[in-house]
Structure formats: C-alpha cells, structure tokens
Design a protein around this motif. Structure first.
Motif, PDB file in Angstrom:
ATOM      1  N   SER A   4       0.838  -1.197   0.000  1.00  0.00           N
ATOM      2  CA  SER A   4       0.000   0.000   0.000  1.00  0.00           C
ATOM      3  C   SER A   4       0.875   1.249   0.000  1.00  0.00           C
ATOM      4  N   THR A   5       0.707   2.073  -1.016  1.00  0.00           N
ATOM      5  CA  THR A   5       1.509   3.297  -1.103  1.00  0.00           C
ATOM      6  C   THR A   5       1.121   4.315  -0.039  1.00  0.00           C
ATOM      7  N   ASN A   6      -0.034   4.122   0.607  1.00  0.00           N
ATOM      8  CA  ASN A   6      -0.441   5.031   1.687  1.00  0.00           C
ATOM      9  C   ASN A   6       0.487   4.932   2.890  1.00  0.00           C
ATOM     10  N   LYS A   7       1.181   3.794   3.009  1.00  0.00           N
ATOM     11  CA  LYS A   7       2.089   3.595   4.131  1.00  0.00           C
ATOM     12  C   LYS A   7       3.488   4.150   3.861  1.00  0.00           C
ATOM     13  N   LEU A   8       3.735   4.597   2.637  1.00  0.00           N
ATOM     14  CA  LEU A   8       5.023   5.181   2.317  1.00  0.00           C
ATOM     15  C   LEU A   8       5.072   6.624   2.801  1.00  0.00           C
ATOM     16  N   HIS A   9       6.212   7.039   3.310  1.00  0.00           N
ATOM     17  CA  HIS A   9       6.355   8.371   3.882  1.00  0.00           C
ATOM     18  C   HIS A   9       7.118   9.291   2.939  1.00  0.00           C
ATOM     19  N   LYS A  10       6.586  10.498   2.791  1.00  0.00           N
ATOM     20  CA  LYS A  10       7.188  11.475   1.884  1.00  0.00           C
ATOM     21  C   LYS A  10       8.567  11.916   2.366  1.00  0.00           C
ATOM     22  N   TRP A  11       8.729  12.042   3.692  1.00  0.00           N
ATOM     23  CA  TRP A  11      10.005  12.523   4.243  1.00  0.00           C
ATOM     24  C   TRP A  11      11.158  11.566   3.919  1.00  0.00           C
ATOM     25  N   LEU A  12      10.851  10.263   3.835  1.00  0.00           N
ATOM     26  CA  LEU A  12      11.885   9.284   3.504  1.00  0.00           C
ATOM     27  C   LEU A  12      12.398   9.502   2.078  1.00  0.00           C
ATOM     28  N   PHE A  13      11.476   9.747   1.153  1.00  0.00           N
ATOM     29  CA  PHE A  13      11.868   9.992  -0.226  1.00  0.00           C
ATOM     30  C   PHE A  13      12.635  11.311  -0.355  1.00  0.00           C
ATOM     31  N   ILE A  14      12.248  12.318   0.434  1.00  0.00           N
ATOM     32  CA  ILE A  14      12.955  13.599   0.403  1.00  0.00           C
ATOM     33  C   ILE A  14      14.397  13.424   0.881  1.00  0.00           C
ATOM     34  N   CYS A  15      14.584  12.620   1.918  1.00  0.00           N
ATOM     35  CA  CYS A  15      15.946  12.349   2.414  1.00  0.00           C
ATOM     36  C   CYS A  15      16.794  11.661   1.338  1.00  0.00           C
ATOM     37  N   ILE A  16      16.174  10.687   0.651  1.00  0.00           N
ATOM     38  CA  ILE A  16      16.910   9.969  -0.397  1.00  0.00           C
ATOM     39  C   ILE A  16      17.248  10.905  -1.553  1.00  0.00           C
TER      40      ILE A  16
END
Length: 354
Positions: free
Chosen positions: A221-233
C-alpha cells in the motif's frame, strides 16, 4: 656517476663533448641548455633524451628538471604551456621515468569546431525547450491542489531537479577557457552545484523506481510510504557525495575550475549514479515482467497486449533514467563514431525531459 679524484673530474667535460661529436648528438645538445659542464665540481646527470623525445639537460644531482610538454606525440597534440618533470637523483643518474602527468591533450580545432558548434546549438535549443516545458509542468503541479498526492509529489521533486540542473547548465556556459585557467572560486562553486543537482536528479529517478516497484511488484500500500523518507533519499544523500567530491578535487585536482576528462575522483559521484541506474534497470525488468503476466491473464488479444507492454516500457525508460546508460561509453578516438556520439548525446541529453 662518482668521481674518485678531482683530476679525472676535470677532464670529464672534454670527454663528454668528444663523445657527443662522434655520435652526432652535438647539435641536439646545443638546443638543450643545462649547467656548464666546465665549471661543475660535484655529481651531475648527463644530458639525455627519453623515449618520448624530450631533451633533459645536464643537471646537478638532487635537483628536479622542468621541461615543457611535447607539442605532438603518438598522433596527439599536447598543451605546451604545461610542464613535465624528471628527477636527477643524488647518485648522478636520472630517474627511470619522466613525469608527464600534467600534460593535457588538445584537439585540432579545425576538425572539430564545426561539429562542436552544431552540437552546442542542439544543446542550447534542447535545454531551452526542456526548461520551458519543465517550468510549465512544475507550475501545473504547484497550482492544482486537487492532483496532489505522494506520486505527484515525487514527480514534482523530479521536475525541480531537472529545472535546477538545466539552469546550472546555462551558468556553466559562462565559464570560458580563460576563466578555467584562472581557476576562480565561483566557477568551481557552479560546477559543484551542477554535479549536486545532477546527482539529485538521478536519485529522484531512483525514488520513482522505488515507488513504482513498491506499488506494482510488491503490491504494498503506497499510503504507508512516507514522503520525508523519499525527500531524504532525493535531496540529502547527494549532498555529502558532492561535498566529498569537491574536497577531493580541491586537494588533488585543483585546476581549470575542475573541468576536464573524467578521472578516478569523478567516480565519487559517478559511482552512485551508475548504481541507482542499475537498480532502476532491475526495477524496470521486474515491472515489465509483472505487466506481461497481468496482460496475459486478461481477455484482450495478444497483439494488443504486447502493444501495451511496449508503450509502458517506453514511458518508463526516460522516467527511470535508463536511457542515460547509453552514454557512459564515450568513443575516445576522433572520427566518425565520435561525431555521431556527440550529436546523439547532445540531442538526448537536452531534449529528453521535454
């Protein structure tokens, strides 16, 4: 060479001149200035020529001799404003090898100037069109709140990296060869920023691959993915990579505003880029495999199924940066292959994001 007694050392210069005359090297010796052998009292290195053809004049032991780089060698022209070095050792013998590490290749401007100009025009045109389309798409994502979601946020950040990379590319065009020779701090800062935005660009492509792979292959489920994690990457991981590269350049290659051909230091940021492209290639392979499986299970005809797979693959190729893998191998020899590579590379690298 060691002189056991003063009288023998006194006649050594006359013997050397006779030998040079007999061998026919006396003319070349006159063109290669060095110490005055008649006044020498200690150990020294004799006049010699290396395999490249550089003349190393006679020198006192323990000194480093400096000579201009050769103008032409093995079919390649070199910058004669740079210098080569060779040590005259303490025992009066030359070092086995001369140091030509600072000698840089130059190209025949008459042969490549036309193609360089055409390639530069293609680059300017492509970057201008790409920048306009990127700005338009960026504003659409910014203004339309109804389409805001994690997937579109990733697209928005990817667009931002393309825009910043294109803008710094235009700034790089302001750095002429004279400025490169002066090695100004501001031009080193610009190329550092360009490399940083280039790395962030590929890392956001990696984020795109992670999101698609998670949604399609892992059925997570993409709802469980966090935006801040992608920003860090996407934004923070490239920062230390670019800083380490800049510090290494400052210490080991602090010249010409850090321009030039790729060397081992550039793999500090090129290595992570290659790594994320390889991972995205694996993501793409897995995504296409899943699409093929789902399409075969549908009721549509086989021709339409494969057509859908091809369309999906063509869309994913630039999105995941796979097409950049075509340009890691650059033909080194001047010729038709190099000219074709320059044109294709200029077109794809400037027009791709349009």
């Amino acid at each position: 060479m060691h002189c056991p007694s003063q009288p023998r050392c006194a006649i050594l210069p006359q013997v050397l001149v006779v030998l040079l005359s007999v061998s026919g090297w006396n003319t070349r010796a006159k063109a290669c200035s060095g110490i005055d052998l008649e006044n020498i009292t200690g150990l020294f290195c004799n006049i010699t020529w290396d395999k490249i053809g550089t003349c190393w004049p006679s020198s006192s032991a323990g000194l480093t001799v400096v000579q201009p780089c050769p103008n032409y060698f093995n079919g390649i022209y070199y910058d004669t404003s740079k210098n080569a070095y060779r040590d005259c050792l303490g025992n009066g013998s030359w070092a086995q090898r001369s140091n030509y590490s600072l000698c840089q290749e130059i190209f025949d401007n008459k042969k490549v100037s036309y193609h360089d100009k055409v390639a530069l025009i293609i680059n300017y045109l492509g970057h201008c069109i790409s920048l306009m389309t990127l700005m338009t798409a960026f504003l659409i994502f910014w203004c339309l709140r109804s389409i805001r979601c994690l997937r579109n946020a990733i697209h928005w950040h990817l667009l931002a990296t393309f825009i910043l990379r294109n803008l710094t590319w235009f700034l790089l065009r302001l750095i002429d060869p004279k400025t490169q020779d002066q090695n100004k701090p501001w031009c080193r800062l610009i190329i550092t920023l360009f490399n940083y935005f280039q790395v962030t660009n590929f890392f956001w492509m990696f984020v795109e691959g992670c999101y698609l792979h998670t949604a399609i292959v892992m059925t997570y489920s993409t709802n469980k993915l966090h935006k801040w994690l992608f920003i860090c990457i996407g934004w923070f991981i490239p920062a230390p990579i670019s800083i380490i590269w800049a510090l290494a350049k400052l210490k080991y290659r602090d010249e010409k505003c850090w321009f030039g051909k790729l060397d081992y230091i550039d793999f500090i940021y090129q290595g992570p880029i290659i790594l994320v492209l390889l991972v995205n290639f694996l993501f793409l392979f897995n995504i296409v495999r899943i699409l093929m499986t789902k399409l075969r299970a549908s009721t549509t005809s086989e021709t339409i199924q494969y057509r859908k797979v091809v369309k999906a693959t063509l869309v994913l190729l630039p999105l995941l940066g796979i097409t950049y893998m075509l340009f890691f191998i650059n033909p080194k020899e001047e010729g038709t292959s190099h000219i074709i590579f320059v044109y294709i590379n200029s077109f794809f690298m400037s027009f791709q994001v349009s």
